[in-house]
Write an enzyme that holds these catalytic residues in place. Structure first.
Site, PDB file in Angstrom:
ATOM      1  N   GLN A  80      -0.047   2.538  -6.022  1.00  0.00           N
ATOM      2  CA  GLN A  80      -1.169   2.904  -5.753  1.00  0.00           C
ATOM      3  C   GLN A  80      -2.157   2.792  -6.876  1.00  0.00           C
ATOM      4  OE1 GLN A  80      -0.931   7.158  -5.148  1.00  0.00           O
ATOM      5  NE2 GLN A  80      -2.358   6.791  -3.110  1.00  0.00           N
ATOM      6  N   SER A 122      -8.083  -0.555  -2.291  1.00  0.00           N
ATOM      7  CA  SER A 122      -8.440   0.638  -1.911  1.00  0.00           C
ATOM      8  C   SER A 122      -9.524   1.028  -3.041  1.00  0.00           C
ATOM      9  CB  SER A 122      -7.138   1.656  -2.342  1.00  0.00           C
ATOM     10  OG  SER A 122      -6.306   1.629  -1.116  1.00  0.00           O
ATOM     11  N   ARG A 144       0.959  -1.357  -0.005  1.00  0.00           N
ATOM     12  CA  ARG A 144      -0.002  -0.089   0.050  1.00  0.00           C
ATOM     13  C   ARG A 144       0.852   1.133  -0.177  1.00  0.00           C
ATOM     14  NH1 ARG A 144      -4.652  -1.887   2.146  1.00  0.00           N
ATOM     15  NH2 ARG A 144      -5.917  -0.095   1.163  1.00  0.00           N
ATOM     16  N   TYR A 157      -1.020  -0.832   8.547  1.00  0.00           N
ATOM     17  CA  TYR A 157      -2.129  -1.176   9.221  1.00  0.00           C
ATOM     18  C   TYR A 157      -2.155  -1.050  10.766  1.00  0.00           C
ATOM     19  CZ  TYR A 157      -3.045  -3.249   4.696  1.00  0.00           C
ATOM     20  OH  TYR A 157      -3.145  -3.672   3.299  1.00  0.00           O
ATOM     21  N   ASP A 211      -3.697  -0.704  -6.638  1.00  0.00           N
ATOM     22  CA  ASP A 211      -4.297  -1.057  -5.341  1.00  0.00           C
ATOM     23  C   ASP A 211      -5.741  -1.312  -5.331  1.00  0.00           C
ATOM     24  OD1 ASP A 211      -5.202  -1.103  -2.689  1.00  0.00           O
ATOM     25  OD2 ASP A 211      -4.126   0.875  -2.069  1.00  0.00           O
TER      26      ASP A 211
HETATM   27  P1  NAD Z   1      -8.325  -1.505   6.831  1.00  0.00           P
HETATM   28  O1  NAD Z   1      -9.269  -1.886   6.213  1.00  0.00           O
HETATM   29  O2  NAD Z   1      -7.249  -2.557   7.421  1.00  0.00           O
HETATM   30  O3  NAD Z   1      -8.990  -0.976   8.485  1.00  0.00           O
HETATM   31  C1  NAD Z   1      -9.772   0.086   8.362  1.00  0.00           C
HETATM   32  C2  NAD Z   1      -9.427   1.201   9.430  1.00  0.00           C
HETATM   33  O4  NAD Z   1      -9.875   0.427  10.727  1.00  0.00           O
HETATM   34  C3  NAD Z   1      -8.235   1.487   9.258  1.00  0.00           C
HETATM   35  O5  NAD Z   1      -7.856   2.761   9.350  1.00  0.00           O
HETATM   36  C4  NAD Z   1      -7.644   0.940  10.777  1.00  0.00           C
HETATM   37  O6  NAD Z   1      -6.683   1.778  11.409  1.00  0.00           O
HETATM   38  C5  NAD Z   1      -8.974   0.846  11.735  1.00  0.00           C
HETATM   39  N1  NAD Z   1      -9.053   0.175  12.815  1.00  0.00           N
HETATM   40  C6  NAD Z   1      -8.536  -1.102  13.273  1.00  0.00           C
HETATM   41  N2  NAD Z   1      -8.731  -1.290  14.276  1.00  0.00           N
HETATM   42  C7  NAD Z   1      -9.332  -0.230  14.944  1.00  0.00           C
HETATM   43  C8  NAD Z   1     -10.134  -0.211  16.206  1.00  0.00           C
HETATM   44  N3  NAD Z   1     -10.209  -1.198  17.041  1.00  0.00           N
HETATM   45  N4  NAD Z   1     -10.785   1.007  16.405  1.00  0.00           N
HETATM   46  C9  NAD Z   1     -11.073   2.077  15.488  1.00  0.00           C
HETATM   47  N5  NAD Z   1     -10.477   1.896  14.165  1.00  0.00           N
HETATM   48  C10 NAD Z   1      -9.509   0.602  13.864  1.00  0.00           C
HETATM   49  O7  NAD Z   1      -7.620  -0.352   6.178  1.00  0.00           O
HETATM   50  P2  NAD Z   1      -7.217   0.109   5.198  1.00  0.00           P
HETATM   51  O8  NAD Z   1      -8.268   1.088   4.540  1.00  0.00           O
HETATM   52  O9  NAD Z   1      -7.221  -1.028   4.016  1.00  0.00           O
HETATM   53  O10 NAD Z   1      -6.043   1.010   5.131  1.00  0.00           O
HETATM   54  C11 NAD Z   1      -4.669   0.219   5.558  1.00  0.00           C
HETATM   55  C12 NAD Z   1      -3.684   1.110   5.571  1.00  0.00           C
HETATM   56  O11 NAD Z   1      -3.010   1.434   4.350  1.00  0.00           O
HETATM   57  C13 NAD Z   1      -3.784   2.709   6.115  1.00  0.00           C
HETATM   58  O12 NAD Z   1      -2.662   2.827   6.745  1.00  0.00           O
HETATM   59  C14 NAD Z   1      -3.794   3.313   4.772  1.00  0.00           C
HETATM   60  O13 NAD Z   1      -3.490   4.566   4.940  1.00  0.00           O
HETATM   61  C15 NAD Z   1      -2.847   2.641   4.056  1.00  0.00           C
HETATM   62  N6  NAD Z   1      -3.068   2.744   2.680  1.00  0.00           N
HETATM   63  C16 NAD Z   1      -1.957   3.331   1.777  1.00  0.00           C
HETATM   64  C17 NAD Z   1      -2.312   3.798   0.360  1.00  0.00           C
HETATM   65  C18 NAD Z   1      -1.169   4.282  -0.225  1.00  0.00           C
HETATM   66  O14 NAD Z   1      -0.262   5.032   0.116  1.00  0.00           O
HETATM   67  N7  NAD Z   1      -1.184   4.300  -1.605  1.00  0.00           N
HETATM   68  C19 NAD Z   1      -3.559   3.490  -0.213  1.00  0.00           C
HETATM   69  C20 NAD Z   1      -4.462   2.842   0.836  1.00  0.00           C
HETATM   70  C21 NAD Z   1      -4.377   2.492   1.904  1.00  0.00           C
END
Ligand code: NAD
Length: 332
Positions: free
Chosen positions: A127, A133, A122, A228, A130
């Site tokens: 991107q 996303s 990620r 994550y 991804d």
């Molecule tokens: P995900 O689907 O794994 O989880 C969704 C959200 O739930 C996350 O923000 C997580 O922190 C939150 N979460 C987990 N346990 C929790 C709790 N107990 N209480 C409250 N919230 C809780 O997450 P995602 O949307 O797939 O994103 C995962 C990571 O990937 C993030 O750091 C995101 O910024 C990163 N990301 C980066 C890029 C990029 O740079 N291109 C793109 C997409 C996502």
């Protein structure tokens, strides 16, 4: 290279891995593209659209899967489908290799080079590939529309001759990709939005979308490798529940999206918290098929618990198949 597009077999799946536009680009680059008859129908792309893009369309599944040098699909293949692939070829799809080790092993046995879309880093550089996303954004958007349709109230504030209507309060729990899109969508519909996440880094993103960030300030490390979330200790879970309880109580709509990779979804809304909500409130739990963020969630069902409608949708991206497929195809 012969690139094939499979027709998805899962119930309710309407997405397709490559759309005619992408096919035309691949054909232009000199590839041969084979499309299973009806593969795009659920996403409003007909066989003739694919033919016009330069593909060969066939209803002979066995032939198409065997002919492919590279097979593209959305969902992980079923075990029996793996046997249709010629040994030594390649596959691009969601694979869920950790949750589905039997299929991963079967692919390895058949020497298939399988690219799992979930395992793409990620990072900014990756991107455009991804798919987690692109599809999560769709789920976040649709979750809010479902909530708005189920809520017996308006979302926006209205000043009318028949009086002033207060805006709905939406609380988004988990502000990753789906959560941020849910915030943006709820704001566009005029709701007052609050959000919370255990990763402190999302505070600014939440605020930039015009929502209030509910800070739980946990004194343990909440971020794992790859950005994550980590699973919280029991003490931290309890503390964050105490802090969010007031916000849960006053919300008209709750959208939960919290996930921890490789684990059951964390429980954020207990039954006791649901019982304290106003009757007619709505919870849409996007973690329904990972066990749910709400104790009352039943995956794939809409239920009413303590007067609160609790909706546990499965595979929301498939309910917006045109754009879900367009984005997925771009990722592939
Ligand atoms: P995900 O689907 O794994 O989880 C969704 C959200 O739930 C996350 O923000 C997580 O922190 C939150 N979460 C987990 N346990 C929790 C709790 N107990 N209480 C409250 N919230 C809780 O997450 P995602 O949307 O797939 O994103 C995962 C990571 O990937 C993030 O750091 C995101 O910024 C990163 N990301 C980066 C890029 C990029 O740079 N291109 C793109 C997409 C996502």
């Amino acid at each position: 290279m012969k690139i094939a597009v499979a027709k998805e077999v899962e119930m309710g799946e309407r997405r397709v891995a490559l759309i005619p536009d992408t096919v035309a680009r691949l054909v232009k680059q000199g590839h041969e593209v084979l499309v299973e008859a009806g593969a795009g129908v659920g996403a409003e792309f007909s066989d003739s659209d694919y033919l016009a893009a330069g593909a060969t369309v066939s209803d002979d599944r066995g032939w198409l899967w065997y002919e492919a040098d590279l097979l593209t699909k959305v969902n992980p293949p079923q075990e029996w489908e793996v046997n249709l692939l010629r040994e030594g070829t390649a596959l691009i799809s969601f694979l869920n290799p950790l949750g589905n080790p039997i299929v991963a092993q079967r692919l390895a046995d058949r020497r298939i080079t399988a690219f799992s879309l979930e395992m793409i880093p990620r990072t900014s550089r990756a991107q455009s590939m991804d798919a987690l996303s692109s599809q999560a954004g769709i789920a976040g958007y649709k979750a809010v529309l479902i909530a708005a349709a189920a809520l017996p109230k308006f979302f926006p504030m209205l000043t009318t001759a028949a009086g002033t209507i207060a805006p709905a309060k939406v609380f988004v729990m988990g502000a990753g990709v789906a959560g941020l899109q849910a915030i943006a969508t709820a704001r566009r519909l005029g709701a007052v939005v609050e959000a919370f996440d255990i990763r402190p880094a999302v505070k600014e993103e939440v605020q930039s979308l015009g929502a209030k960030f509910v800070d739980v300030s946990l004194d343990e490390d909440t971020v794992a490798a790859g950005g994550y979330a980590k699973e919280l200790s029991e003490a931290a879970k309890e503390r964050s529940r105490q802090i969010v309880t007031q916000h849960v109580k006053s919300a008209d709509v709750i959208i939960t999206t919290a996930q921890v990779p490789g684990r059951k979804a964390p429980l954020l809304v207990t039954e006791e918290m649901v019982a304290q909500m106003k009757p007619g409130s709505v919870i849409v739990d996007l973690a329904a098929d990972q066990g749910g963020n709400c104790a009352c969630t039943e995956a794939g069902k809409d239920i009413v618990a303590h007067g609160v409608t609790v909706i546990g949708p499965i595979n929301l991206p498939a309910t917006l198949p045109v754009h879900a497929s367009q984005m997925f195809a771009k990722n592939v």
